[in-house]
Design a protein around this motif. Sequence first.
Motif, PDB file in Angstrom:
ATOM      1  N   THR A 130       4.072  -3.816   2.987  1.00 25.02           N
ATOM      2  CA  THR A 130       3.310  -3.050   3.981  1.00 25.02           C
ATOM      3  C   THR A 130       1.847  -2.957   3.585  1.00 25.02           C
ATOM      4  OG1 THR A 130       5.274  -1.752   4.506  1.00 25.02           O
ATOM      5  CG2 THR A 130       3.153  -0.843   5.174  1.00 25.02           C
ATOM      6  N   ALA A 131       1.581  -2.739   2.290  1.00 23.10           N
ATOM      7  CA  ALA A 131       0.197  -2.664   1.825  1.00 23.10           C
ATOM      8  C   ALA A 131      -0.524  -3.989   2.029  1.00 23.10           C
ATOM      9  CB  ALA A 131       0.161  -2.251   0.348  1.00 23.10           C
ATOM     10  N   ARG A 132       0.155  -5.095   1.750  1.00 23.06           N
ATOM     11  CA  ARG A 132      -0.477  -6.397   1.958  1.00 23.06           C
ATOM     12  C   ARG A 132      -0.734  -6.656   3.436  1.00 23.06           C
ATOM     13  NH1 ARG A 132       3.005  -7.596  -2.371  1.00 23.06           N
ATOM     14  NH2 ARG A 132       4.681  -8.198  -0.943  1.00 23.06           N
ATOM     15  N   ALA A 133       0.183  -6.242   4.289  1.00 28.28           N
ATOM     16  CA  ALA A 133      -0.042  -6.395   5.733  1.00 28.28           C
ATOM     17  C   ALA A 133      -1.235  -5.556   6.185  1.00 28.28           C
ATOM     18  CB  ALA A 133       1.219  -5.994   6.500  1.00 28.28           C
ATOM     19  N   ALA A 134      -1.361  -4.340   5.617  1.00 23.71           N
ATOM     20  CA  ALA A 134      -2.509  -3.502   5.958  1.00 23.71           C
ATOM     21  C   ALA A 134      -3.816  -4.145   5.510  1.00 23.71           C
ATOM     22  CB  ALA A 134      -2.355  -2.123   5.315  1.00 23.71           C
ATOM     23  N   LEU A 135      -3.797  -4.783   4.339  1.00 24.94           N
ATOM     24  CA  LEU A 135      -4.997  -5.486   3.881  1.00 24.94           C
ATOM     25  C   LEU A 135      -5.363  -6.638   4.812  1.00 24.94           C
ATOM     26  CD1 LEU A 135      -4.566  -5.646   0.000  1.00 24.94           C
ATOM     27  CD2 LEU A 135      -6.355  -4.462   1.275  1.00 24.94           C
ATOM     28  N   THR A 136      -4.359  -7.340   5.300  1.00 25.32           N
ATOM     29  CA  THR A 136      -4.619  -8.437   6.235  1.00 25.32           C
ATOM     30  C   THR A 136      -5.260  -7.917   7.520  1.00 25.32           C
ATOM     31  OG1 THR A 136      -2.753  -9.692   5.346  1.00 25.32           O
ATOM     32  CG2 THR A 136      -3.569 -10.332   7.515  1.00 25.32           C
ATOM     33  N   GLU A 137      -4.712  -6.822   8.051  1.00 23.91           N
ATOM     34  CA  GLU A 137      -5.287  -6.228   9.254  1.00 23.91           C
ATOM     35  C   GLU A 137      -6.708  -5.745   8.998  1.00 23.91           C
ATOM     36  OE1 GLU A 137      -4.141  -6.181  12.249  1.00 23.91           O
ATOM     37  OE2 GLU A 137      -2.280  -7.190  11.702  1.00 23.91           O
ATOM     38  N   MET A 138      -6.953  -5.202   7.821  1.00 23.89           N
ATOM     39  CA  MET A 138      -8.287  -4.711   7.501  1.00 23.89           C
ATOM     40  C   MET A 138      -9.282  -5.861   7.394  1.00 23.89           C
ATOM     41  SD  MET A 138      -9.462  -1.979   4.657  1.00 23.89           S
ATOM     42  CE  MET A 138      -8.553  -0.745   5.591  1.00 23.89           C
ATOM     43  N   ARG A 139      -8.826  -6.999   6.847  1.00 23.41           N
ATOM     44  CA  ARG A 139      -9.720  -8.151   6.791  1.00 23.41           C
ATOM     45  C   ARG A 139     -10.114  -8.604   8.196  1.00 23.41           C
ATOM     46  NH1 ARG A 139      -5.898  -9.963   2.781  1.00 23.41           N
ATOM     47  NH2 ARG A 139      -6.705  -9.556   0.674  1.00 23.41           N
ATOM     48  N   ARG A 140      -9.160  -8.582   9.130  1.00 27.09           N
ATOM     49  CA  ARG A 140      -9.497  -8.919  10.515  1.00 27.09           C
ATOM     50  C   ARG A 140     -10.527  -7.936  11.068  1.00 27.09           C
ATOM     51  NH1 ARG A 140      -3.623  -9.530  11.449  1.00 27.09           N
ATOM     52  NH2 ARG A 140      -3.085 -11.744  11.285  1.00 27.09           N
TER      53      ARG A 140
END
Length: 372
Positions: A211-221
Amino acid sequence: MRRPAWHRTAAALLALAAVVEALARYVASDVTGGPFLVLVGALAVASTAPLAAVRRPTAAALVVTAAVVVALAGFRLWTVAGLAGALAAAYLVGRAGALVVAVALGLPYLVLAFVTPVAVLLAGLVPLCALAGVALRVSRADAAHLAARDAFAGTLVEHTARGERARIARELHDVVAHHISMISVQAENARLTTPGLPAAGAERFAAIGGTARAALTEMRRLLGVLRSDAPAAPERAPQPGLRELAALLDEARSASGAGTRLILRGPPVPLDPGVELAAYRIVQEALTNARRHAPGAAVDVELTYAADGVCLRIRDNGPGAAADPSAAGGHGLHGMRERAAAVGGRLRTGVAGAAGGFVVEATLPVPDQEVR
């Protein structure tokens, strides 16, 4: 820049008319002689032809005025075309020439007013034509100034907005992204280093890290959208909708360990993408609130299709009033209401009933053209 040909054509026609009229006056007069005829023709041309030199309005106006003044003072000779040339020259110099010359053009005619009545007419009309040219010049300058000011204001607003987006992007990158990455690292370390960790616990830690990695991906977008100076285009993905509700509930069920059900009623109705996105985000926020304020409580997500819209009902079997997210000062309920209102819907929240639990109910409309 090349001027339109009609300026030269008009000046040539005026010159021709002035010469013809001057020759007619010469024939009708008692004066004879070749030199006088040549002088009359030259003054007629000089009072009109310089108007073709619109790039040099000051020089043209001086030549025209001099020719008209000489003709009036020396020979009492004037032509209608010559008078029109004098007025046109005053207008041109007022519009684009030297302002001092525009003001002074009428002075010679004031002196000649005692010699011929035509000079009185020119003494009144020449300053008016010059003033009309000056008024047009001022109007154009004001319009250019306003356009420049608007362009500068727009650039300033855009620059300020770009700077603010860059500041927000830096804060997200330096603070929020750092903490999220630490959550991912710590969850992975805990899964690998905790002795005697049950399999279920290892799965939970793995889910936290994912979940944390997915949140980082969304934040990069998000950072790619906020930063206008990003070296590459941000990665783009379709916005979620109601088709992704099952995956969202599976994720919530895995994260909380509590029962989560999706209940569908009625035949599906085509929805606008904005309505689907609002519905998905409302369910997502309601599930997050349930995990936060009523941990372990079972959640039912009911999706009811109707001819005029779609109804969402998210209910948990937690402690009810004690699980009210608004009591903790959160902004989730306010955000859900804003999402519903943005697509023309409404949202209601509160205690589910005497049996307890908290409920979120949203009604989102279907556009008329999509109702079948």
